[in-house]
Scaffold this active site. Structure first.
Site, PDB file in Angstrom:
ATOM      1  N   ASN A 121     -78.826 -39.209  57.287  1.00 26.40           N
ATOM      2  CA  ASN A 121     -78.693 -38.717  55.906  1.00 26.40           C
ATOM      3  C   ASN A 121     -77.523 -39.400  55.190  1.00 26.40           C
ATOM      4  O   ASN A 121     -77.063 -38.917  54.156  1.00 26.40           O
ATOM      5  CB  ASN A 121     -78.464 -37.208  55.905  1.00 26.40           C
ATOM      6  N   HIS A 155     -84.073 -24.152  53.422  1.00 28.70           N
ATOM      7  CA  HIS A 155     -83.491 -24.486  54.726  1.00 28.70           C
ATOM      8  C   HIS A 155     -83.269 -23.260  55.621  1.00 28.70           C
ATOM      9  O   HIS A 155     -83.024 -22.152  55.137  1.00 28.70           O
ATOM     10  CB  HIS A 155     -82.135 -25.172  54.472  1.00 28.70           C
ATOM     11  N   GLU A 197     -83.818 -25.659  46.681  1.00 30.29           N
ATOM     12  CA  GLU A 197     -83.019 -26.841  47.028  1.00 30.29           C
ATOM     13  C   GLU A 197     -83.202 -27.876  45.916  1.00 30.29           C
ATOM     14  O   GLU A 197     -84.255 -27.902  45.281  1.00 30.29           O
ATOM     15  CB  GLU A 197     -83.499 -27.447  48.359  1.00 30.29           C
ATOM     16  N   SER A 210     -85.319 -31.069  52.139  1.00 27.64           N
ATOM     17  CA  SER A 210     -84.845 -31.891  53.252  1.00 27.64           C
ATOM     18  C   SER A 210     -85.963 -32.526  54.059  1.00 27.64           C
ATOM     19  O   SER A 210     -85.777 -33.592  54.627  1.00 27.64           O
ATOM     20  CB  SER A 210     -83.962 -31.054  54.176  1.00 27.64           C
ATOM     21  N   ASP A 251     -79.294 -25.138  46.756  1.00 32.15           N
ATOM     22  CA  ASP A 251     -78.735 -25.880  47.886  1.00 32.15           C
ATOM     23  C   ASP A 251     -78.908 -27.364  47.552  1.00 32.15           C
ATOM     24  O   ASP A 251     -80.017 -27.894  47.562  1.00 32.15           O
ATOM     25  CB  ASP A 251     -79.490 -25.503  49.168  1.00 32.15           C
ATOM     26  N   HIS A 277     -79.017 -32.413  49.803  1.00 29.74           N
ATOM     27  CA  HIS A 277     -79.581 -33.770  49.806  1.00 29.74           C
ATOM     28  C   HIS A 277     -79.593 -34.410  48.424  1.00 29.74           C
ATOM     29  O   HIS A 277     -80.109 -35.512  48.259  1.00 29.74           O
ATOM     30  CB  HIS A 277     -80.998 -33.744  50.391  1.00 29.74           C
ATOM     31  N   LYS A 283     -73.985 -35.499  54.192  1.00 31.13           N
ATOM     32  CA  LYS A 283     -75.163 -36.317  53.859  1.00 31.13           C
ATOM     33  C   LYS A 283     -74.673 -37.552  53.074  1.00 31.13           C
ATOM     34  O   LYS A 283     -74.086 -38.421  53.670  1.00 31.13           O
ATOM     35  CB  LYS A 283     -76.181 -35.507  53.057  1.00 31.13           C
TER      36      LYS A 283
HETATM   37  C1  PLP Z   1     -81.082 -28.411  52.804  1.00 33.09           C
HETATM   38  C2  PLP Z   1     -79.956 -28.308  53.779  1.00 33.09           C
HETATM   39  N1  PLP Z   1     -79.030 -27.368  53.585  1.00 33.09           N
HETATM   40  C3  PLP Z   1     -77.996 -27.219  54.425  1.00 33.09           C
HETATM   41  C4  PLP Z   1     -77.867 -28.030  55.533  1.00 33.09           C
HETATM   42  C5  PLP Z   1     -76.730 -27.816  56.461  1.00 33.09           C
HETATM   43  O1  PLP Z   1     -75.696 -28.723  56.168  1.00 33.09           O
HETATM   44  P1  PLP Z   1     -74.702 -29.196  57.302  1.00 33.09           P
HETATM   45  O2  PLP Z   1     -75.414 -30.306  58.034  1.00 33.09           O
HETATM   46  O3  PLP Z   1     -73.480 -29.639  56.598  1.00 33.09           O
HETATM   47  O4  PLP Z   1     -74.475 -28.023  58.209  1.00 33.09           O
HETATM   48  C6  PLP Z   1     -78.796 -29.049  55.770  1.00 33.09           C
HETATM   49  C7  PLP Z   1     -78.648 -29.935  56.924  1.00 33.09           C
HETATM   50  O5  PLP Z   1     -79.449 -30.024  57.789  1.00 33.09           O
HETATM   51  C8  PLP Z   1     -79.885 -29.172  54.877  1.00 33.09           C
HETATM   52  O6  PLP Z   1     -80.826 -30.093  55.083  1.00 33.09           O
END
Ligand code: PLP
Length: 406
Positions: A58, A144, A184, A188, A213, A216, A242
């Site tokens: 990422n 997520h 989001e 993701s 969120d 990404h 990311k």
């Molecule tokens: C959409 C989304 N939110 C939150 C996270 C979590 O972030 P982090 O990798 O910093 O724990 C991810 C990571 O996998 C994600 O894809």
């Protein structure tokens, strides 16, 4: 005789292995130190003695390997030490953390920010603390795992709307007195983008907060990294692991929200603070991404090149315009097989299986970065087309023919 837990663990692992869903770590090493000239070529790593081009990270802008940012981390550690030494409310919160929070607020227009060690803990903390049994929350079907876990812990009533469907979201908002809608910015696993402006308008109309969120999207997607973001989005979660290439996350919102989280979020109160060196690094990475818009441009060019080559080779992509390019295969074991065959050609792509994605939608998750060289993107697509046709996964033309017969 085995203990109850040994028996349970063995049975569950056996079932996962049978379904092709067992997860295992792979030990990777670097193919070259950071300070070599070759650091401008495609991202690679070494696994079991062989180098692979990495199409599964990422690190969208390639910032994890920028020498100036390694220097920023080093300087941060020399200044503050290597760790924060305590939770934020004890003695773990420093001017390095404050400087990063201020920069993030300047960039997005939000009033205040709160730092966490990961996006996962930021999301769970936010959901668990903000909502309780009295709240009804509506969320996109594909949000997520960290959001779902936090909402489940909160006790809020969760209602899901069809992925990216404004009609479905509006129906839920109209029927329920909703506290917040959660989505989001860039999904993701599918790489598509939520209609943030329209969702924001719906939320305003129904007096619900919009929580996004932005893991990404932050620093790669135009739109929510300017003073306008806070006008559309009530709470924005950004992560540093990311596009910023480092580690940690922040919740951005009103001063009242952040004060509330400071007093109540257990993940914040009872956990060692993000190290100040990492906060200094995330600040430097944020500033670096702003000062180097050519990286976003290069990423866009690489995405366009990948999509064009896939079109020419009839490789059936999902239609995403972002760095996340999924190719749905469906069957988990067949997905693993395609990924293995690509590895045999020195190309590493993610094989994503349930429960990360819905059953029957196992996929390759190919991610592009600004650091990929055009010849490696071309090699990836050529191998992909070859492997798919050898294994018997239908290409676009065959899929269309099958659809026409339905
Ligand atoms: C959409 C989304 N939110 C939150 C996270 C979590 O972030 P982090 O990798 O910093 O724990 C991810 C990571 O996998 C994600 O894809």
């Amino acid at each position: 005789m085995s203990s109850l837990l040994e028996t349970k663990i063995a049975a569950r692992q056996h079932a996962l292995r049978e379904q092709g869903l067992l997860r295992q770590r792979k030990v990777l090493s670097v193919d070259r130190p950071l300070n070599t000239n070759a650091s401008t070529s495609s991202p690679r790593f070494v696994f079991e003695g062989r180098a692979y081009v990495n199409f599964s990270s990422n690190d969208y802008l390639g910032l994890s390997r920028v020498p100036e940012l390694a220097d920023a981390l080093h300087l941060g550690a020399q200044t503050y030490g290597v760790g924060s030494g305590a939770s934020p409310l004890v003695t773990g919160y420093s001017d390095a953390h404050l400087a990063l929070e201020r920069e993030l607020c300047d960039l997005t227009g939000h009033e205040a920010a709160l730092l966490f060690c990961s996006g996962f803990s930021a999301n769970t903390a936010l959901m668990k603390t903000l909502f309780d049994q009295q709240d009804i929350v509506v969320a996109d079907k594909l949000v997520h795992a960290s959001i779902i876990d936090g909402l489940q812990d909160s006790g809020a009533q969760l209602k899901r709307f069809l992925h990216n469907s404004l009609e479905s979201a509006e129906r839920l908002l109209a029927r329920n007195q909703t506290s917040a809608l959660i989505t989001e910015s860039v999904f993701s696993m599918d790489g598509d983008c939520a209609p943030i402006a329209q969702l924001s308008a719906l939320c305003r109309q129904h007096h619900a907060w919009l929580v996004v969120d932005d893991a990404h999207g932050f620093a790669v997607l135009d739109g929510y990294h300017n003073a306008e973001a806070a006008k559309l989005i009530d709470v924005q979660v950004v992560t540093f692991g990311k596009a910023l290439g480092c580690q940690g996350a922040a919740v951005l919102g009103s001063q009242a929200l952040i004060d509330f989280l400071v007093s109540n979020a257990r993940e914040y109160i009872y956990s060692t603070a993000l190290s100040p060196a990492n906060a200094a690094l995330a600040l430097a990475a944020t500033q670096y991404s702003t000062a180097h818009p050519e990286l976003q441009q290069k990423l866009l060019e690489n995405i366009a090149l990948f999509k064009q080559l896939c079109r020419e080779a009839n490789v059936p992509l999902l239609g995403s315009d972002t760095a996340i390019q999924p190719l749905i295969i469906g069957d988990a074991l067949q997905t693993l097989q395609v990924a293995e065959e690509l590895r045999a050609a020195g190309i590493w792509v993610g094989a994503i299986r349930p429960p990360t994605v819905p059953v029957g939608s196992a996929r390759l998750r190919i991610t592009l970065t600004a650091a990929h060289a055009a010849e490696d993107i071309a090699a990836c697509v050529a191998q992909l087309a070859q492997v798919l046709s050898r294994i018997g996964v239908p290409l676009v033309t065959e899929r269309q023919a099958a659809d026409d017969h339905r």
